[in-house]
Design a protein around this motif. Sequence first.
Motif, PDB file in Angstrom:
ATOM      1  N   GLY A 193       0.921  -1.241  -0.116  1.00  0.00           N
ATOM      2  CA  GLY A 193       0.121  -0.002   0.063  1.00  0.00           C
ATOM      3  C   GLY A 193       0.852   1.254   0.008  1.00  0.00           C
ATOM      4  O   GLY A 193       2.069   1.195  -0.396  1.00  0.00           O
ATOM      5  N   GLY A 194       0.267   2.306   0.318  1.00  0.00           N
ATOM      6  CA  GLY A 194       0.986   3.542   0.514  1.00  0.00           C
ATOM      7  C   GLY A 194       2.345   3.770   1.230  1.00  0.00           C
ATOM      8  O   GLY A 194       3.325   4.446   0.706  1.00  0.00           O
ATOM      9  N   PHE A 195       2.282   2.819   2.234  1.00  0.00           N
ATOM     10  CA  PHE A 195       3.558   3.060   3.055  1.00  0.00           C
ATOM     11  C   PHE A 195       4.885   2.294   2.256  1.00  0.00           C
ATOM     12  O   PHE A 195       5.974   2.917   2.226  1.00  0.00           O
ATOM     13  N   ARG A 196       4.664   1.424   1.387  1.00  0.00           N
ATOM     14  CA  ARG A 196       5.615   0.879   0.438  1.00  0.00           C
ATOM     15  C   ARG A 196       6.039   2.118  -0.707  1.00  0.00           C
ATOM     16  O   ARG A 196       6.974   1.866  -1.081  1.00  0.00           O
ATOM     17  N   ARG A 197       4.986   2.763  -0.873  1.00  0.00           N
ATOM     18  CA  ARG A 197       5.386   3.895  -1.973  1.00  0.00           C
ATOM     19  C   ARG A 197       6.170   5.180  -1.108  1.00  0.00           C
ATOM     20  O   ARG A 197       6.153   6.100  -1.896  1.00  0.00           O
ATOM     21  N   GLY A 198       6.398   5.072   0.031  1.00  0.00           N
ATOM     22  CA  GLY A 198       6.945   6.065   0.785  1.00  0.00           C
ATOM     23  C   GLY A 198       6.258   7.135   1.504  1.00  0.00           C
ATOM     24  O   GLY A 198       6.813   7.964   1.951  1.00  0.00           O
ATOM     25  N   LYS A 199       4.868   6.793   1.651  1.00  0.00           N
ATOM     26  CA  LYS A 199       3.945   7.785   2.365  1.00  0.00           C
ATOM     27  C   LYS A 199       4.569   7.547   3.873  1.00  0.00           C
ATOM     28  O   LYS A 199       4.879   6.551   4.363  1.00  0.00           O
ATOM     29  N   LEU A 200       4.160   8.615   4.523  1.00  0.00           N
ATOM     30  CA  LEU A 200       4.454   8.865   6.016  1.00  0.00           C
ATOM     31  C   LEU A 200       3.249   8.460   6.724  1.00  0.00           C
ATOM     32  O   LEU A 200       3.344   8.146   7.891  1.00  0.00           O
ATOM     33  N   GLY A 202      -1.034   7.163   6.309  1.00  0.00           N
ATOM     34  CA  GLY A 202      -1.967   6.436   5.414  1.00  0.00           C
ATOM     35  C   GLY A 202      -3.353   6.131   6.362  1.00  0.00           C
ATOM     36  O   GLY A 202      -3.646   6.573   7.459  1.00  0.00           O
ATOM     37  N   HIS A 203      -4.382   5.606   5.537  1.00  0.00           N
ATOM     38  CA  HIS A 203      -5.662   5.262   6.192  1.00  0.00           C
ATOM     39  C   HIS A 203      -5.681   4.103   6.633  1.00  0.00           C
ATOM     40  O   HIS A 203      -6.456   3.806   7.546  1.00  0.00           O
ATOM     41  N   ASP A 204      -4.720   3.108   6.508  1.00  0.00           N
ATOM     42  CA  ASP A 204      -4.764   1.700   6.777  1.00  0.00           C
ATOM     43  C   ASP A 204      -3.279   1.295   6.783  1.00  0.00           C
ATOM     44  O   ASP A 204      -2.642   1.822   6.073  1.00  0.00           O
ATOM     45  N   VAL A 205      -3.237   0.027   7.167  1.00  0.00           N
ATOM     46  CA  VAL A 205      -1.826  -0.495   6.918  1.00  0.00           C
ATOM     47  C   VAL A 205      -2.138  -1.953   6.019  1.00  0.00           C
ATOM     48  O   VAL A 205      -2.954  -2.599   6.483  1.00  0.00           O
TER      49      VAL A 205
HETATM   50  N1  DCP Z   1      -5.965  -1.479  -4.371  1.00  0.00           N
HETATM   51  C1  DCP Z   1      -6.529  -1.561  -5.862  1.00  0.00           C
HETATM   52  N2  DCP Z   1      -8.019  -1.702  -5.855  1.00  0.00           N
HETATM   53  C2  DCP Z   1      -8.755  -1.864  -4.769  1.00  0.00           C
HETATM   54  C3  DCP Z   1      -8.238  -1.864  -3.581  1.00  0.00           C
HETATM   55  C4  DCP Z   1      -6.896  -1.877  -3.554  1.00  0.00           C
HETATM   56  O1  DCP Z   1      -5.794  -1.411  -6.887  1.00  0.00           O
HETATM   57  N3  DCP Z   1     -10.168  -1.878  -5.118  1.00  0.00           N
HETATM   58  C5  DCP Z   1      -4.586  -1.732  -4.075  1.00  0.00           C
HETATM   59  C6  DCP Z   1      -4.088  -0.306  -4.649  1.00  0.00           C
HETATM   60  C7  DCP Z   1      -3.966   0.478  -3.282  1.00  0.00           C
HETATM   61  C8  DCP Z   1      -3.444  -0.715  -2.532  1.00  0.00           C
HETATM   62  O2  DCP Z   1      -4.214  -1.840  -2.930  1.00  0.00           O
HETATM   63  O3  DCP Z   1      -2.950   1.516  -3.290  1.00  0.00           O
HETATM   64  C9  DCP Z   1      -3.992  -0.350  -1.158  1.00  0.00           C
HETATM   65  O4  DCP Z   1      -5.151   0.038  -0.893  1.00  0.00           O
HETATM   66  P1  DCP Z   1      -5.389   1.193   0.047  1.00  0.00           P
HETATM   67  O5  DCP Z   1      -6.882   1.653  -0.121  1.00  0.00           O
HETATM   68  O6  DCP Z   1      -4.916   0.905   1.506  1.00  0.00           O
HETATM   69  O7  DCP Z   1      -4.612   2.371  -0.656  1.00  0.00           O
HETATM   70  P2  DCP Z   1      -3.249   3.255  -0.155  1.00  0.00           P
HETATM   71  O8  DCP Z   1      -2.380   2.178   0.775  1.00  0.00           O
HETATM   72  O9  DCP Z   1      -2.425   3.357  -1.535  1.00  0.00           O
HETATM   73  O10 DCP Z   1      -3.493   4.579   0.623  1.00  0.00           O
HETATM   74  P3  DCP Z   1      -3.808   4.735   2.080  1.00  0.00           P
HETATM   75  O11 DCP Z   1      -2.494   5.324   2.287  1.00  0.00           O
HETATM   76  O12 DCP Z   1      -5.115   5.620   2.225  1.00  0.00           O
HETATM   77  O13 DCP Z   1      -4.175   3.496   2.706  1.00  0.00           O
END
Ligand code: DCP
Length: 376
Positions: A193-200, A202-205
């Motif tokens: 998820g976002g943390f692997r992309r380097g975000k500091l 997120g809304h979940d893990v």
């Molecule tokens: N994902 C996807 N399609 C979905 C659900 C998830 O492609 N329907 C993939 C892309 C997302 C990743 O899984 O980047 C993780 O989902 P998150 O909703 O947790 O998104 P992020 O981790 O990128 O953002 P956040 O920082 O809000 O958690």
Amino acid sequence: LPTRSQVDPGSLPAYACQRHTPLNHHNLCFTEALETLAEAAGFEGSQGRLISFRRAASVLRALPGPITNVSQLRGLPCFGDHSSRIVQELLEHGISSEVERVKQSERYQTMKLFTQIFGVGVKTADKWYREGLRTLEDLQGQTRKLNRQQEAGIRHFEDLSSSVWRHEADAIQRVVEEAVWQVLPGASVTLTGGFRRGKLQGHDVDFLITHPVEGQEAGLIPKVMGLLESQGLVLYQHTQSNHYQDFKDLEHKVSQSTAIDAYERCFSILWLPKSPTSFHPEAGEGPKEPSRDGKAVRVDLVVAPISQFAFALLGWTGSQHFERELRRFSRAEKQMLLNSHGLYHPEKKESLPAASEEDIFTHLGLEYIAPEQRNA
Ligand code: DCP
Ligand code: MG
């Protein structure tokens, strides 16, 4: 090399999966406005407008410098009249009347609030809105409308609507790893998820779990969750067993190329004690409700067999827009179907194996884009 203020639209490829998109970029005020309009379009079920605004925002995130003049938009891919007008308005007035109107509308604010609840999507939020519901208190007064997931989402709303920080994600990783290794030594737990992309924050893990021996990973989650539960760390969980039976079934899943995967997975809310050292599970049940010395955190666990791990990793690292663009590129440019399970060539009726994310980019004839550059 282009200077920061120079923008060379000619060098910007059309698909987000062909571009490097860093987390921090030069056009935040424009991308925020466009993302608001994308979000609002999504609330109205206008998938086409949602994608148009999101594509335009994504292009701006990939630019090497800030937009300072509307002429710089000429020649940029995915930039339509509407998005151009918004940028122009922002350049001239520092504010967009359309965006402000949306942000102040009761409809947008209510839809944003409701869809922020764990387990509530656009359809449910819209139904509640049309029934006249507007606030969390309105929902709490109508608990029969809520399923178990939504009820937990409202109960932990305050904790879940605040950001999860990277150090908290790391702390949860240690707890999850501990449990996973107890159940299945040799298994690996990868933060995606976002943390692997380097975000500091997120809304979940999001975690992806696998084991070097194919098949060993099956049925892992119920045991891991049982362990965490016995430590008093589980506030909510919903586990899905994998819904593919054999390889034929799996090939069918890949060929469907849907965004939804069929892995064994768990949507959970875990309890993160503030100071892990002060927490002694053997001393008692452990906290069941959030209190001041801890926090409820949304955690997703996904289990993939090693043969599909690279596809699951690529699919779960995001961003969501980057994933959508990868699938669109595969289909439109390479006549192949990509999802979190595999890459399928319908004409040749074959699945292409991959041991790493790099292999998948190579199969698609794409330059490898590192996770930190997938913030499309
Ligand atoms: N994902 C996807 N399609 C979905 C659900 C998830 O492609 N329907 C993939 C892309 C997302 C990743 O899984 O980047 C993780 O989902 P998150 O909703 O947790 O998104 P992020 O981790 O990128 O953002 P956040 O920082 O809000 O958690
Ligand atoms: Mg996430």
